[in-house]
Design an enzyme around this catalytic site. Structure first.
Site, mmCIF file in Angstrom:
data_model
loop_
_atom_site.group_PDB
_atom_site.id
_atom_site.type_symbol
_atom_site.label_atom_id
_atom_site.label_comp_id
_atom_site.label_asym_id
_atom_site.label_seq_id
_atom_site.Cartn_x
_atom_site.Cartn_y
_atom_site.Cartn_z
ATOM 1 N N SER A 147 0.842 -1.208 0.000
ATOM 2 C CA SER A 147 0.000 0.000 0.000
ATOM 3 C C SER A 147 0.870 1.248 0.000
ATOM 4 C CB SER A 147 -0.861 -0.005 1.269
ATOM 5 O OG SER A 147 -1.378 1.283 1.553
ATOM 6 N N TYR A 160 -3.486 0.045 10.031
ATOM 7 C CA TYR A 160 -3.307 -0.327 8.621
ATOM 8 C C TYR A 160 -1.887 -0.005 8.176
ATOM 9 C CZ TYR A 160 -4.515 -0.503 3.612
ATOM 10 O OH TYR A 160 -4.574 -0.811 2.259
HETATM 11 P P1 NAP Z 1 -12.016 -4.889 -0.642
HETATM 12 O O1 NAP Z 1 -12.737 -4.413 -1.844
HETATM 13 O O2 NAP Z 1 -12.492 -4.528 0.721
HETATM 14 O O3 NAP Z 1 -11.879 -6.514 -0.734
HETATM 15 C C1 NAP Z 1 -11.242 -7.178 0.317
HETATM 16 C C2 NAP Z 1 -11.325 -8.654 0.049
HETATM 17 O O4 NAP Z 1 -10.668 -9.349 1.113
HETATM 18 C C3 NAP Z 1 -12.747 -9.171 0.002
HETATM 19 O O5 NAP Z 1 -12.840 -10.212 -0.974
HETATM 20 C C4 NAP Z 1 -12.950 -9.781 1.392
HETATM 21 O O6 NAP Z 1 -13.915 -10.788 1.287
HETATM 22 C C5 NAP Z 1 -11.554 -10.336 1.663
HETATM 23 N N1 NAP Z 1 -11.206 -10.523 3.081
HETATM 24 C C6 NAP Z 1 -11.155 -9.575 4.054
HETATM 25 N N2 NAP Z 1 -10.777 -10.145 5.216
HETATM 26 C C7 NAP Z 1 -10.608 -11.488 4.985
HETATM 27 C C8 NAP Z 1 -10.227 -12.598 5.782
HETATM 28 N N3 NAP Z 1 -9.960 -12.465 7.087
HETATM 29 N N4 NAP Z 1 -10.137 -13.817 5.195
HETATM 30 C C9 NAP Z 1 -10.424 -13.958 3.880
HETATM 31 N N5 NAP Z 1 -10.786 -12.946 3.057
HETATM 32 C C10 NAP Z 1 -10.874 -11.718 3.618
HETATM 33 O O7 NAP Z 1 -10.491 -4.416 -0.704
HETATM 34 P P2 NAP Z 1 -9.615 -3.938 -1.955
HETATM 35 O O8 NAP Z 1 -9.692 -2.462 -2.077
HETATM 36 O O9 NAP Z 1 -9.908 -4.806 -3.140
HETATM 37 O O10 NAP Z 1 -8.160 -4.269 -1.378
HETATM 38 C C11 NAP Z 1 -7.561 -5.530 -1.579
HETATM 39 C C12 NAP Z 1 -6.159 -5.437 -1.005
HETATM 40 O O11 NAP Z 1 -5.489 -4.303 -1.579
HETATM 41 C C13 NAP Z 1 -6.136 -5.196 0.512
HETATM 42 O O12 NAP Z 1 -5.030 -5.862 1.074
HETATM 43 C C14 NAP Z 1 -5.931 -3.676 0.622
HETATM 44 O O13 NAP Z 1 -5.317 -3.328 1.855
HETATM 45 C C15 NAP Z 1 -5.024 -3.438 -0.530
HETATM 46 N N6 NAP Z 1 -4.993 -2.081 -1.062
HETATM 47 C C16 NAP Z 1 -6.139 -1.456 -1.441
HETATM 48 C C17 NAP Z 1 -6.046 -0.171 -2.007
HETATM 49 C C18 NAP Z 1 -7.254 0.598 -2.465
HETATM 50 O O14 NAP Z 1 -7.114 1.833 -2.667
HETATM 51 N N7 NAP Z 1 -8.407 -0.014 -2.636
HETATM 52 C C19 NAP Z 1 -4.800 0.430 -2.171
HETATM 53 C C20 NAP Z 1 -3.666 -0.242 -1.720
HETATM 54 C C21 NAP Z 1 -3.782 -1.504 -1.187
HETATM 55 P P3 NAP Z 1 -14.950 -11.090 2.502
HETATM 56 O O15 NAP Z 1 -15.380 -9.799 3.066
HETATM 57 O O16 NAP Z 1 -16.032 -11.904 1.912
HETATM 58 O O17 NAP Z 1 -14.114 -11.866 3.461
HETATM 59 C C1 GCO Z 2 -6.979 5.252 3.193
HETATM 60 C C2 GCO Z 2 -7.080 4.310 2.023
HETATM 61 C C3 GCO Z 2 -5.706 3.777 1.664
HETATM 62 C C4 GCO Z 2 -5.819 2.823 0.519
HETATM 63 C C5 GCO Z 2 -4.513 2.284 0.112
HETATM 64 C C6 GCO Z 2 -3.570 3.330 -0.384
HETATM 65 O O1 GCO Z 2 -7.905 5.259 4.030
HETATM 66 O O2 GCO Z 2 -5.977 5.985 3.235
HETATM 67 O O3 GCO Z 2 -7.972 3.248 2.317
HETATM 68 O O4 GCO Z 2 -5.144 3.157 2.773
HETATM 69 O O5 GCO Z 2 -6.623 1.753 0.862
HETATM 70 O O6 GCO Z 2 -3.935 1.472 1.071
HETATM 71 O O7 GCO Z 2 -2.461 2.680 -0.961
#
Ligand code: NAP
Ligand code: GCO
Length: 266
Positions: A147, A160
């Site tokens: 992230s 986080y």
């Molecule tokens: P999201 O839309 O909230 O999806 C999260 C996924 O993880 C869902 O499929 C959820 O399914 C699953 N999950 C959560 N806790 C779990 C557990 N204990 N066991 C199994 N499955 C679990 O999140 P996203 O935005 O796609 O993010 C995915 C990854 O990218 C995360 O690691 C997040 O920190 C990272 N990330 C996101 C962003 C962003 O801007 N969106 C940026 C950087 C990094 P269920 O709820 O059904 O379990």
């Molecule tokens: C926040 C956002 C970020 C993104 C991502 C950025 O609240 O700042 O959720 O944390 O999820 O991780 O890279």
């Protein structure tokens, strides 16, 4: 010159955790498009049902499992089922994650621990379960979804950021400890991506204006847009393929340039 496709994942088995939707779904779709067989998990049976229908609609015969990645027992069972149904795992994407946006002094220890448990400890649990078979096979790819908060802090995301900062170093340590077995462990560091996880930061305000955080991110991103899950598909295929066999311990930031930019003058 050898003209084989070094980005091909034909014959490979990939597990993408938390890939019912969002970033994980897009990464799984990309790996499938490169030829991999896909396994994914989530916690919710409703999400699983919806995801299987979505994968089928996209022409992907994915295997889906209900598995909480914080449970060593559930993870061991899922890995065994995948081995039976698809074969042992060649590519592991540790994607499952949550966020809780609470000022640190108002956050309970239980909330802090839950975020670290899912966003950091679970990668230890799943990777520990998968690496022995990768060693036996003589190869493996592990991709940890880091992230911006692996590098930066901000208000309300202490747990986080601590987890994602730790995930960066766990990525480097797995690379260091298991590189000799031809296992490459790298990270992808997405910028701000439009998924359910960030939906609260993009909500249109009652007066019809953009969420202040939405406008802030646009001003901090040279690309002047939020990322989409699709922006992560190419980087994921690269790090999952033999094209990256000498890339190890690297965090590939896919952020539209945020980490390089001071931000647009107001
Ligand atoms: P999201 O839309 O909230 O999806 C999260 C996924 O993880 C869902 O499929 C959820 O399914 C699953 N999950 C959560 N806790 C779990 C557990 N204990 N066991 C199994 N499955 C679990 O999140 P996203 O935005 O796609 O993010 C995915 C990854 O990218 C995360 O690691 C997040 O920190 C990272 N990330 C996101 C962003 C962003 O801007 N969106 C940026 C950087 C990094 P269920 O709820 O059904 O379990
Ligand atoms: C926040 C956002 C970020 C993104 C991502 C950025 O609240 O700042 O959720 O944390 O999820 O991780 O890279």
């Amino acid at each position: 010159m050898d003209h084989r496709d070094i980005f091909s994942l034909e014959g490979k088995v990939a597990l993408v955790t938390g890939a019912a939707y969002g970033i994980g779904y897009a990464i799984a779709k990309a790996l499938a498009g490169a030829g991999a067989s896909i396994a994914f998990n989530c916690r919710s049976s409703e999400h699983l049902r919806e995801a299987l229908a979505a994968y089928e609609a996209d022409g992907i015969s994915a295997k889906g499992y209900i598995c909480d990645v914080t449970s060593e027992e559930q993870v061991a069972g899922m890995i065994a089922d995948i081995k039976t149904e698809l074969g042992s795992i060649d590519i592991l994407v540790n994607n499952a994650g949550i966020i809780k946006r609470i000022p640190m002094t108002e956050m309970s220890a239980a909330d802090f621990r839950q975020v670290v448990d899912i966003d950091l400890t679970a990668t230890f649990i799943v990777s520990k379960a998968v690496i022995p078979n990768m060693i036996e096979k003589g190869h493996g790819k592990i991709i940890n979804i880091c992230s911006m908060m692996s590098e930066l802090g901000r208000e309300t995301v202490s747990a986080y950021a601590a987890a994602k900062g730790g995930l960066k170093m766990l990525t480097k340590n797995i690379a260091s400890e298991y590189g000799k077995y031809n296992i490459q462990c790298n990270g992808i560091g997405p910028g701000y991506i439009a998924t359910p996880q960030t939906a609260p930061l993009r909500e249109t305000q009652p007066d019809g204006s953009r969420h202040p955080f939405d406008s802030f991110i646009i001003s901090k991103t040279p690309a002047e847009r939020w990322g989409t899950p699709e922006d992560l598909m190419g980087p994921a295929v690269f790090l999952a393929s033999e094209a990256s066999d000498f890339v190890n311990g690297h965090i590939l930031y896919v952020d539209g340039g945020i980490l390089s930019y001071i931000g647009r003058q107001p």
